[in-house]
Design an enzyme around this catalytic site. Structure first.
Site, PDB file in Angstrom:
ATOM      1  N   GLY A 187       0.782  -1.228  -0.121  1.00 29.08           N
ATOM      2  CA  GLY A 187      -0.039   0.130  -0.072  1.00 29.08           C
ATOM      3  C   GLY A 187       0.769   1.173   0.032  1.00 29.08           C
ATOM      4  CB  ILE A 191      -0.623   4.570   6.762  1.00 24.70           C
ATOM      5  CG1 ILE A 191      -1.680   5.341   7.388  1.00 24.70           C
ATOM      6  CG2 ILE A 191       0.271   3.704   7.604  1.00 24.70           C
ATOM      7  CD1 ILE A 191      -2.819   4.575   8.219  1.00 24.70           C
ATOM      8  N   GLY A 277      -4.914   0.156   4.131  1.00 26.87           N
ATOM      9  CA  GLY A 277      -6.109   1.152   4.421  1.00 26.87           C
ATOM     10  C   GLY A 277      -6.731   0.945   5.917  1.00 26.87           C
ATOM     11  CG  HIS A 452      13.709  38.134   2.406  1.00 25.68           C
ATOM     12  ND1 HIS A 452      13.486  36.912   1.356  1.00 25.68           N
ATOM     13  CD2 HIS A 452      15.011  38.452   1.971  1.00 25.68           C
ATOM     14  CE1 HIS A 452      14.713  36.929   0.791  1.00 25.68           C
ATOM     15  NE2 HIS A 452      15.526  37.719   1.027  1.00 25.68           N
TER      16      HIS A 452
HETATM   17  P1  NAD Z   1      -4.966   4.209   1.612  1.00 23.44           P
HETATM   18  O1  NAD Z   1      -6.396   3.821   1.297  1.00 23.44           O
HETATM   19  O2  NAD Z   1      -4.824   5.675   1.577  1.00 23.44           O
HETATM   20  O3  NAD Z   1      -4.103   3.567   1.269  1.00 23.44           O
HETATM   21  C1  NAD Z   1      -4.009   1.920   0.933  1.00 23.44           C
HETATM   22  C2  NAD Z   1      -3.520   1.610  -0.331  1.00 23.44           C
HETATM   23  O4  NAD Z   1      -3.405   0.244  -0.121  1.00 23.44           O
HETATM   24  C3  NAD Z   1      -4.342   1.897  -1.415  1.00 23.44           C
HETATM   25  O5  NAD Z   1      -3.827   2.809  -2.338  1.00 23.44           O
HETATM   26  C4  NAD Z   1      -4.678   0.388  -1.765  1.00 23.44           C
HETATM   27  O6  NAD Z   1      -4.676   0.474  -3.491  1.00 23.44           O
HETATM   28  C5  NAD Z   1      -3.514  -0.359  -1.453  1.00 23.44           C
HETATM   29  N1  NAD Z   1      -3.771  -1.804  -1.281  1.00 23.44           N
HETATM   30  C6  NAD Z   1      -4.844  -2.630  -0.833  1.00 23.44           C
HETATM   31  N2  NAD Z   1      -4.526  -3.801  -1.097  1.00 23.44           N
HETATM   32  C7  NAD Z   1      -3.357  -3.944  -1.547  1.00 23.44           C
HETATM   33  C8  NAD Z   1      -2.939  -5.156  -2.120  1.00 23.44           C
HETATM   34  N3  NAD Z   1      -3.424  -6.163  -1.960  1.00 23.44           N
HETATM   35  N4  NAD Z   1      -1.673  -5.082  -2.865  1.00 23.44           N
HETATM   36  C9  NAD Z   1      -1.235  -3.906  -2.886  1.00 23.44           C
HETATM   37  N5  NAD Z   1      -1.599  -2.764  -2.541  1.00 23.44           N
HETATM   38  C10 NAD Z   1      -2.939  -2.702  -1.984  1.00 23.44           C
HETATM   39  O7  NAD Z   1      -4.873   3.744   3.360  1.00 23.44           O
HETATM   40  P2  NAD Z   1      -3.851   4.175   4.297  1.00 23.44           P
HETATM   41  O8  NAD Z   1      -2.548   4.795   3.885  1.00 23.44           O
HETATM   42  O9  NAD Z   1      -3.824   2.954   5.281  1.00 23.44           O
HETATM   43  O10 NAD Z   1      -4.508   5.105   5.024  1.00 23.44           O
HETATM   44  C11 NAD Z   1      -5.805   5.068   5.946  1.00 23.44           C
HETATM   45  C12 NAD Z   1      -6.551   6.293   6.147  1.00 23.44           C
HETATM   46  O11 NAD Z   1      -5.907   6.979   7.275  1.00 23.44           O
HETATM   47  C13 NAD Z   1      -6.435   7.210   5.114  1.00 23.44           C
HETATM   48  O12 NAD Z   1      -7.732   7.832   4.752  1.00 23.44           O
HETATM   49  C14 NAD Z   1      -5.561   8.613   5.547  1.00 23.44           C
HETATM   50  O13 NAD Z   1      -5.953   9.489   4.826  1.00 23.44           O
HETATM   51  C15 NAD Z   1      -5.543   8.451   6.718  1.00 23.44           C
HETATM   52  N6  NAD Z   1      -4.599   8.909   7.423  1.00 23.44           N
HETATM   53  C16 NAD Z   1      -3.884   9.905   7.245  1.00 23.44           C
HETATM   54  C17 NAD Z   1      -2.770  10.301   7.891  1.00 23.44           C
HETATM   55  C18 NAD Z   1      -2.293  11.911   7.375  1.00 23.44           C
HETATM   56  O14 NAD Z   1      -2.760  12.658   7.028  1.00 23.44           O
HETATM   57  N7  NAD Z   1      -0.923  12.031   7.696  1.00 23.44           N
HETATM   58  C19 NAD Z   1      -2.002   9.500   8.580  1.00 23.44           C
HETATM   59  C20 NAD Z   1      -2.646   8.346   9.150  1.00 23.44           C
HETATM   60  C21 NAD Z   1      -3.982   8.058   8.302  1.00 23.44           C
END
Ligand code: NAD
Length: 473
Positions: A187, A191, A277, A452
Site C-alpha cells: 500500500g 500510511i 487502508g 524574508h
Molecule cells: P489508503 O487507502 O490511503 O492506502 C492503502 C493502499 O493500499 C491503497 O492505495 C490500496 O490500493 C493499497 N492496497 C490495498 N490492498 C492491496 C494489495 N493487496 N496489494 C497492493 N496494494 C494494496 O490507506 P492508508 O494509507 O492505510 O490510510 C488510511 C486512512 O488514514 C486514509 O484515509 C488516510 O488519509 C488516513 N491517515 C492519514 C494520515 C495523514 O494525513 N498524515 C495519517 C494516517 C492515516
C-alpha cells in the site's frame, strides 16, 4: 468499576484525538463527562496512546535527523563522524513522547473532573451504554448524550495475516527494534508512504507494492508526479499496479507473491508491513437492538450536525463518512458536537477546508481542489507555481526540492486550491488554510508581506506567479 454510579451529561466512547477533544470541550462547558475506552492501559503509553499519528511523526523526525547527519552537511562546515543508529533508543524516544502526551491529557482530564474508565463500551439504547471487562461484572450507565468516537482500525486482508513478527500492521511497524535489511510495504497510501519515509531513511531497502496504477491519486497530479520522482531518487522502490496476492513465512523470511500487468512476481523480504487502508471501528460499538444506522462498510450514518439516527447519540471522527480520516477533522467535530450539546453557538465544521498532510520527506500538503478536478468540471482557473529549490536554500540543512502551486478562479481570483511538496509543507499549508477560510483572492496573498528569508514567502511567490508578477521565478 462497580463504583460508577454517577449520572453523566455526556459519555464519550473512545480515547483518540476526536474523543478526548470532545470530552475536554464538554467539560469546559460545564457538562459532567465520562470517557470510556478499551485501550490496554498497561500498554506502552496507556490511555490516549492513539494520539493521532504522533508516533509516526516522532520517528520520522528521528529518521530525518539520522539521514541529515549522514548526508551532505559537510558543505555547511559541519562534520559528523561515526554516526550510528541505536534503534531501540529511537523507539524508546518515540514511546516517551507518546507517554508524555498521554500524561498531559490525563492531567487535563483530572483538572476538568472528567471520569475515565478502561473498559469495553457498547451502546445498547439511545441513552444507555453497557460496560464490560474481564475483571468486573458488566454494568449499564446512563447519560443524556452519547458520543461515539472509536475512530478506525486497519483493514486486514486474508493474504497477509498479521503476526507482528514478520508481517506487521502499521502500529507494530513503529516499534521495530532491529532494522530489517529488506522491507516491503503493502500500500502506497498515506500510511505506507510515511512508514517508507522512516525505514528507507534509516537504511532498510524498501519496496512499496501498490495495487493501483496511479500514484497518490487524491493529490494534485503535478505534485504526485514530483513526489514519485523525488521518492524514487531517494532510493524507494515504488511498484505501481502491483497487487499482493499471497505471502508465506519460510526460514524467517517473508515470501510475497504479487501480480502486475506483466504477470506474477515473487519478492523475498525480512519484514512486510501492511498499510492497506483503514475502516471505521464500529463492529462491536452497538448492540443490534439499539438500531444504530451503519452503512454497508460500517460507517455510522450522521447528519450535518454529526447526529446519528438515535436521539442524543452523535458520531465523530473516522467513524463517519463526512470528510477525510484525519485527526484534525475529528477534533473539529468533537468541539462542534460539544458546543451543540451545551447550547453554545459555535462554528460548524467546514468540510471543504480541511488540510491534508503526508509527513514524508519532503512533506506533501494540500487544501481545496486539484487542477485535474477543476478542469474536469470545466471551471476556468489560473495557476501560479514556485519551485522551492530557489527559496529554501538558506533555510534548510540539505538541498531542498519541491514546489508550491496556487490555483485561483479565473473570474473572481478566489483561491480554490493550494498544493505543496517540500520541507515545512505541513506548516506552510496553514496560511493557505487561513486564506481560504476567509475567501481570500490570490491577489490578497500576493500583496501580503512575508518575512524574508522564510519558507512562507514561497507561497506568496506562487500567488504572485498567477499574474506573472513573480519576483524570484
Ligand atoms: P489508503 O487507502 O490511503 O492506502 C492503502 C493502499 O493500499 C491503497 O492505495 C490500496 O490500493 C493499497 N492496497 C490495498 N490492498 C492491496 C494489495 N493487496 N496489494 C497492493 N496494494 C494494496 O490507506 P492508508 O494509507 O492505510 O490510510 C488510511 C486512512 O488514514 C486514509 O484515509 C488516510 O488519509 C488516513 N491517515 C492519514 C494520515 C495523514 O494525513 N498524515 C495519517 C494516517 C492515516
Amino acid at each position: 468499576m462497580s463504583k460508577v454510579k454517577a449520572k453523566y451529561d455526556v459519555i464519550v466512547i473512545g480515547s483518540g484525538p476526536s474523543a478526548y477533544t470532545c470530552a475536554i470541550r464538554c467539560a469546559q462547558l460545564g457538562l459532567k463527562v465520562l470517557c470510556v475506552d478499551n485501550t490496554d492501559i498497561n500498554s506502552t503509553s496507556g490511555a490516549f496512546c492513539n494520539a493521532g499519528n504522533v508516533g509516526m511523526i516522532t520517528l520520522l523526525e528521528s529518521a530525518k535527523l539520522y539521514d541529515t547527519l549522514l548526508s551532505d552537511i559537510d558543505s555547511h562546515g559541519v562534520f559528523a563522524e561515526n554516526v550510528s543508529l541505536n534503534l531501540p533508543k529511537m523507539i524508546l524516544h518515540k514511546d516517551k513522547i507518546l507517554d508524555g502526551i498521554s500524561q498531559q491529557i490525563t492531567k487535563t482530564f483530572t483538572e476538568h473532573k472528567i471520569d475515565f474508565i478502561n473498559s469495553n463500551a457498547k451502546l445498547i439504547a439511545p441513552k444507555i451504554i453497557e460496560l464490560s471487562s474481564l475483571h468486573s461484572p458488566s454494568q449499564q450507565i446512563h447519560a443524556k448524550f452519547i458520543i461515539l468516537a472509536t475512530e478506525s482500525i486497519p483493514i486486514s486482508i486474508p493474504c497477509t495475516p498479521i503476526d507482528n513478527e514478520f508481517i506487521l500492521d502499521s502500529t507494530a511497524a513503529l516499534s521495530l527494534n532491529k532494522l530489517p535489511k529488506r522491507l516491503a510495504i503493502l500500500g502506497a497510501g498515506v500510511i505506507g508512504l510515511e512508514l517508507a519515509a522512516i525505514w528507507n531513511r534509516l537504511g532498510a531497502e524498501t519496496t512499496l507494492l501498490e495495487a493501483q496504477e496511479t500514484f497518490l491519486g487524491l493529490s494534485d497530479n503535478q505534485i504526485s508526479r514530483q513526489a514519485y520522482q523525488i521518492f524514487t531518487e531517494q532510493g524507494l522502490e515504488l511498484r505501481l499496479g502491483a497487487r499482493v496476492i499471497s505471502t508465506k513465512i519460510l526460514n524467517k523470511k517473508v515470501f510475497i507473491e504479487y501480480q502486475d500487468a506483466d504477470g506474477t512476481h515473487a519478492l523475498r523480504v525480512d519484514k512486510l508491513i501492511v498499510a492497506s487502508g483503514r475502516k471505521p471501528n464500529s463492529e462491536r460499538l452497538s448492540a443490534p437492538e439499539a438500531n444504530l444506522l451503519l452503512d454497508e462498510n460500517g460507517y455510522v450514518h450522521v447528519n450535518e450536525n454529526c447526529r446519528t439516527n438515535l436521539p442524543g447519540v452523535y458520531a465523530i471522527g473516522d467513524l463517519t463518512l463526512h470528510g477525510p480520516m484525519l485527526s484534525h477533522k475529528g477534533m473539529a467535530e468533537g468541539v462542534f458536537v460539544a458546543e451543540q450539546i451545551a447550547g453554545v453557538i459555535g462554528s460548524s465544521v467546514n468540510y471543504n477546508i480541511i488540510p491534508n498532510v503526508i509527513y514524508t520527506e519532503p512533506e506533501i500538503a494540500w487544501i481545496g481542489q486539484t487542477e485535474q478536478a477543476l478542469k474536469a468540471i470545466g471551471d476556468p482557473i489560473n495557476i501560479g507555481t514556485f519551485p522551492l529549490s530557489i527559496n529554501h536554500q538558506p533555510k534548510s540543512a540539505v538541498k531542498s526540492n519541491g514546489m508550491i502551486k496556487v490555483i485561483a478562479c479565473a473570474n473572481t481570483d478566489k483561491i480554490l486550491g493550494v498544493h505543496i511538496i517540500g520541507c515545512h509543507a505541513s506548516e506552510l499549508i496553514a496560511q493557505a488554510v487561513l486564506a481560504m477560510e476567509f475567501s481570500a483572492s490570490s491577489e490578497d496573498l500576493a500583496r501580503t508581506i512575508h518575512s524574508h528569508p522564510s519558507s512562507a514567502e514561497a507561497l506568496r511567490e506562487a500567488a504572485l506567479a498567477i499574474k506573472n508578477k513573480g519576483l524570484n521565478s
